[in-house]
Write a protein that holds these residues in place. Structure first.
Motif, short mmCIF file in Angstrom:
data_model
loop_
_atom_site.label_atom_id
_atom_site.label_comp_id
_atom_site.label_asym_id
_atom_site.label_seq_id
_atom_site.Cartn_x
_atom_site.Cartn_y
_atom_site.Cartn_z
N ARG B 266 0.84 -1.20 0.00
CA ARG B 266 0.00 0.00 0.00
C ARG B 266 0.88 1.26 0.00
NH1 ARG B 266 -1.92 3.74 3.27
NH2 ARG B 266 -0.80 2.98 5.11
N ILE B 267 1.89 1.26 0.88
CA ILE B 267 2.76 2.44 0.98
C ILE B 267 3.60 2.61 -0.28
CG2 ILE B 267 4.74 3.38 2.27
CD1 ILE B 267 3.42 2.15 4.80
N LEU B 268 4.07 1.50 -0.84
CA LEU B 268 4.87 1.57 -2.07
C LEU B 268 4.02 2.10 -3.22
CD1 LEU B 268 6.74 -1.87 -1.75
CD2 LEU B 268 7.81 0.37 -1.60
N ASN B 269 2.78 1.61 -3.32
CA ASN B 269 1.88 2.08 -4.38
C ASN B 269 1.60 3.57 -4.24
OD1 ASN B 269 1.36 -0.19 -6.03
ND2 ASN B 269 0.09 -1.07 -4.43
N GLU B 270 1.40 4.00 -3.01
CA GLU B 270 1.13 5.42 -2.77
C GLU B 270 2.29 6.30 -3.20
OE1 GLU B 270 -1.85 5.33 1.07
OE2 GLU B 270 0.08 6.37 1.25
N ALA B 271 3.51 5.72 -3.13
CA ALA B 271 4.69 6.49 -3.53
C ALA B 271 4.92 6.41 -5.03
CB ALA B 271 5.92 5.96 -2.77
N GLY B 272 3.99 5.79 -5.76
CA GLY B 272 4.10 5.72 -7.21
C GLY B 272 4.97 4.57 -7.70
N ILE B 273 5.31 3.66 -6.81
CA ILE B 273 6.12 2.49 -7.20
C ILE B 273 5.18 1.44 -7.80
CG2 ILE B 273 7.52 0.60 -6.26
CD1 ILE B 273 8.47 2.72 -4.13
N LEU B 274 5.61 0.85 -8.94
CA LEU B 274 4.77 -0.14 -9.62
C LEU B 274 5.03 -1.51 -9.00
CD1 LEU B 274 5.53 1.26 -13.16
CD2 LEU B 274 3.35 1.47 -11.94
N THR B 275 4.01 -2.11 -8.41
CA THR B 275 4.22 -3.38 -7.71
C THR B 275 3.69 -4.55 -8.53
OG1 THR B 275 2.14 -3.10 -6.51
CG2 THR B 275 4.13 -2.32 -5.43
N ALA B 276 4.37 -5.69 -8.39
CA ALA B 276 4.03 -6.89 -9.15
C ALA B 276 3.46 -7.95 -8.22
CB ALA B 276 5.28 -7.43 -9.84
N ASN B 277 2.50 -8.74 -8.72
CA ASN B 277 1.92 -9.83 -7.93
C ASN B 277 2.77 -11.09 -7.97
OD1 ASN B 277 -0.53 -8.69 -6.96
ND2 ASN B 277 -1.29 -8.74 -9.06
N THR B 278 3.50 -11.27 -9.08
CA THR B 278 4.35 -12.46 -9.21
C THR B 278 5.70 -11.99 -9.76
OG1 THR B 278 3.75 -12.88 -11.51
CG2 THR B 278 2.32 -13.88 -9.83
N PRO B 279 6.76 -12.80 -9.58
CA PRO B 279 8.07 -12.39 -10.09
C PRO B 279 8.07 -12.10 -11.59
CG PRO B 279 8.33 -14.21 -8.55
CD PRO B 279 6.84 -14.02 -8.74
#
Lengths: 380, 290
Positions: B266-279
């Motif tokens: 949640r915090i990473l997304n808020e900072a505009g970081i693109l997060t992945a569900n799988t490698p």
């Protein structure tokens, strides 16, 4: 990282000259009688010793008399509390309490230094205090190579409202806690509550002590106490003896992986594709065929619907993994579907060994996770 | 160079005469790393793989002018070996050893900081600048030269992500394995700063896991200082995670809400970081973002 029982923590307190109530461990009826004589009272506390919080609420702590003590003790000893056994019962003299405080020394991961936390709201869940009354927790961060002295804690004592002799008593307890932590490689020394009596004496009424598991090699006396109890189930204990990091979960698919991060990601993937892991299992770097065999043996003792073996071999060799899988498959009579994924060092050799024994191996993690989920669901 | 090391970095291997030390020194040399000396007390004057062994770090540094060292020594002796390295002028110290007492690491880290040096680890796979050099145990064969900087708390999970990137055509500038302990040397923050300043790095991938606050601090730094695109994968995002239980890494234990993967994401997304569900989603995210 592992926790001591309350009575063990209190014995460490006693060695460190931190004041505690008079205590004794129940062994038989005679031990109750002797303790009553020692404290000069027929009334005492009986406290079940389990490695989990909330013992009071669970009825594991009770005021008893020398007549009622044994019946109560026999009713709680061996009982399970939050998955941990009540391993012993400690007898403790009654302490008259004017007020309860919270005091804890912890190793702060960010600074690498010890941090002393204190609050006038003692006896309750400190996380609740931290969340709802953050200004009620006072802190002192110690220097990294601290040689603790009372002056380090005088300001903290004043913030707590202590004066005169109580202030120096408080600072002295803080010094002793820090010396004890340094001596025994402790990552947490918590006293909740630290109580003050009507004659203004501070006493540690409870103890929670956590030791750094990496420091066992230089803390042999504590390590001897600890070796079995860090584990929560028999399988977890068996795994640790074999050098395997294993945590029992409650899902359908048993997993075996190399590396903690990859093991976690493997558990995540099974959920992502609609199933669930039955365990977390990391055989560690450089696992040989025997360790892989042992891991499969552990999983085969559980009620799983499928097994997923996942290796990205760096130091580990895929031919070793394959040999472990082949011998487990021959000897263990595994009846559930197994999917094996391996890649990295000696993967061609490993895959050849598996195929010669009629076992298919995959080289990509995500399609193979999907495959085991399909096999398990299809089998329902 | 990329960050922290390149083919000109001269490296001393502490514990080079041991089984682990000699095995990995060989693989480092084969990859192109300048391994100029080994140190094992009592074995000075010997040679391993054609590399001279010294009794002390001081002798090894004086003879070679090396600036980096890597520790392959059993945990009880790491504290002394690490201080010896830093006191001998080593600027980049990497500790591969697992099981170092946390107070030893804390005190090593303090000395490293006082000497203005850099500590990577302990309990880590080390670092690699593909096509140039590696310190530690990351398999060279899965890497390729390129402009994705990777910083990770994990070992084999990092290999997984490196390989997905390599197979998708995204080479790496440098991969840094921070290690799985709760107290460690450089963290995500310092690594992000290094990648931000490195002209060869165009994308930054952060591989985190449950426990601790390194990822959250990284998110704050991304908001304040990082202009390059950042991507993240966090291990332990399932509902299977049991709070209070340690998942292999000493650092991977959830206490309270802040250490959960969900909170970190949640915090990473808020900072505009693109997060992945799988490698495997990591290279896709980079592609989508280009």
């Amino acid at each position: 990282m592992s926790m001591l029982y309350e009575f063990e923590g209190k014995l460490l307190f006693k060695d460190s000259k931190i004041p505690i109530p008079c205590i004794s461990i129940y062994t038989d009826a005679e031990s109750i009688k002797q303790f009553a004589e020692e404290i000069g009272s027929d009334t005492m506390m009986a406290k079940g010793q389990a490695l989990a919080g909330g013992r009071g609420k669970a009825g594991l702590i009770k005021k008893v008399t020398k007549e009622t003590a044994e019946e109560y003790i026999k009713s709680i000893i061996g009982r399970e509390h939050k998955g941990k056994p009540v391993a012993a019962v400690m007898l403790e003299e009654l302490v008259e309490i004017t007020k309860e405080y919270y005091l804890a020394l912890m190793l702060d991961n960010k600074s690498g230094s010890y941090l002393m936390l204190a609050s006038t709201m003692g006896g309750v869940d400190i996380e609740e205090v931290a969340e709802n009354h953050p200004t009620e927790i006072h802190r002192t961060l110690l220097p990294i190579n601290v040689d603790p002295q009372t002056y380090h804690f005088m300001e903290l004592g004043k913030e707590m409202g202590f004066k005169a002799k109580t202030l120096t008593q408080f600072a002295s307890i803080c010094v002793k806690m820090t010396q004890m932590a340094l001596k025994h490689d402790l990552t947490l020394v918590e006293i909740n509550p630290l109580v003050i009596t009507p004659d203004d004496k501070l006493i540690a009424a409870d103890s929670k002590v956590v030791i750094d598991g990496n420091a066992y090699f230089r803390q042999p006396s504590i390590a001897a106490l600890q070796s079995q109890r860090d584990q929560h189930t028999d399988l977890e204990f068996e795994a640790t003896q074999a050098g395997i990091s294993y945590v029992q979960l409650d899902g359908d698919i048993g997993i075996i992986a190399g590396g903690a991060g990859l093991s976690m990601a493997t558990c995540d993937l099974l959920e992502f594709y609609g199933s669930s892991p039955a365990n977390f299992l990391d055989v560690g770097g450089g696992a040989n065929d025997e360790k892989v065999y042992k891991a499969l043996e552990l999983i085969s003792k559980m009620d799983v619907k499928g097994i997923f073996v996942n290796f990205f071999a760096g130091i580990t060799r895929c031919d070793d993994v394959a040999n472990g899988v082949v011998s487990a498959n021959k000897k263990l009579n595994i009846k559930v579907p197994i999917v094996i994924r391996m890649i990295g060092t000696k993967d061609a050799e490993g895959i050849k060994i598996l195929e010669e024994n009629g076992i298919h191996a995959y080289n990509k993690m995500e399609p193979s996770a999907k495959k085991i989920v399909e096999l398990v669901k299809g089998g329902n | 160079m990329a960050v922290l090391l390149d083919k000109s970095t001269e490296v001393i291997v502490q514990g080079m005469t041991g089984k682990q030390g000699s095995f990995h020194a060989k693989s480092m040399i084969e990859y192109g790393t300048q391994v100029v000396a080994g140190v094992t007390p009592g074995k000075g004057g010997q040679e391993v793989l054609g590399v001279p062994i010294y009794d002390t770090m001081k002798e090894a540094v004086e003879a070679t002018q090396a600036t980096a060292s890597v520790v392959f020594i059993p945990a009880p002796f790491v504290y002394s070996a690490a201080l010896e390295a830093v006191d001998s002028g080593i600027e980049l110290l990497t500790i591969i050893t697992e099981g170092v007492p946390v107070r030893d690491t804390a005190r090593i880290r303090r000395r490293v900081f006082e000497q203005n040096a850099t500590l990577v680890g302990p309990n880590c796979p080390g670092l690699i600048t593909p096509g140039e050099a590696k310190i530690g145990i990351i398999p060279g064969a899965i890497c390729s030269k390129g402009n994705v900087g990777i910083v990770s708390r994990s070992g084999t999970l990092t290999y997984e992500i490196i390989q997905h990137l390599t197979l998708s055509g995204y080479g790496q500038s440098t991969c840094i394995g921070l290690g799985g302990d709760p107290v460690r040397g450089i963290d995500f923050k310092e690594s992000l700063r290094l990648f931000e300043q490195d002209p060869e790095t165009k994308h930054i991938v952060l591989v985190g896991e449950i426990g601790g606050t390194g990822e959250q601090e990284a998110a704050q730094l991304v908001i304040e200082e990082i202009s390059k695109p950042v991507y993240a994968f966090i291990a332990g995002n399932g509902t299977w995670v049991k709070p209070g239980k340690q998942m292999g890494h000493a650092g991977a234990i959830v206490h309270g809400k802040s250490g959960t993967a969900q909170e970190k994401l949640r915090i990473l997304n808020e900072a505009g970081i693109l997060t992945a569900n799988t490698p495997s989603e990591i290279p896709n995210k980079i592609k989508e973002n280009m």
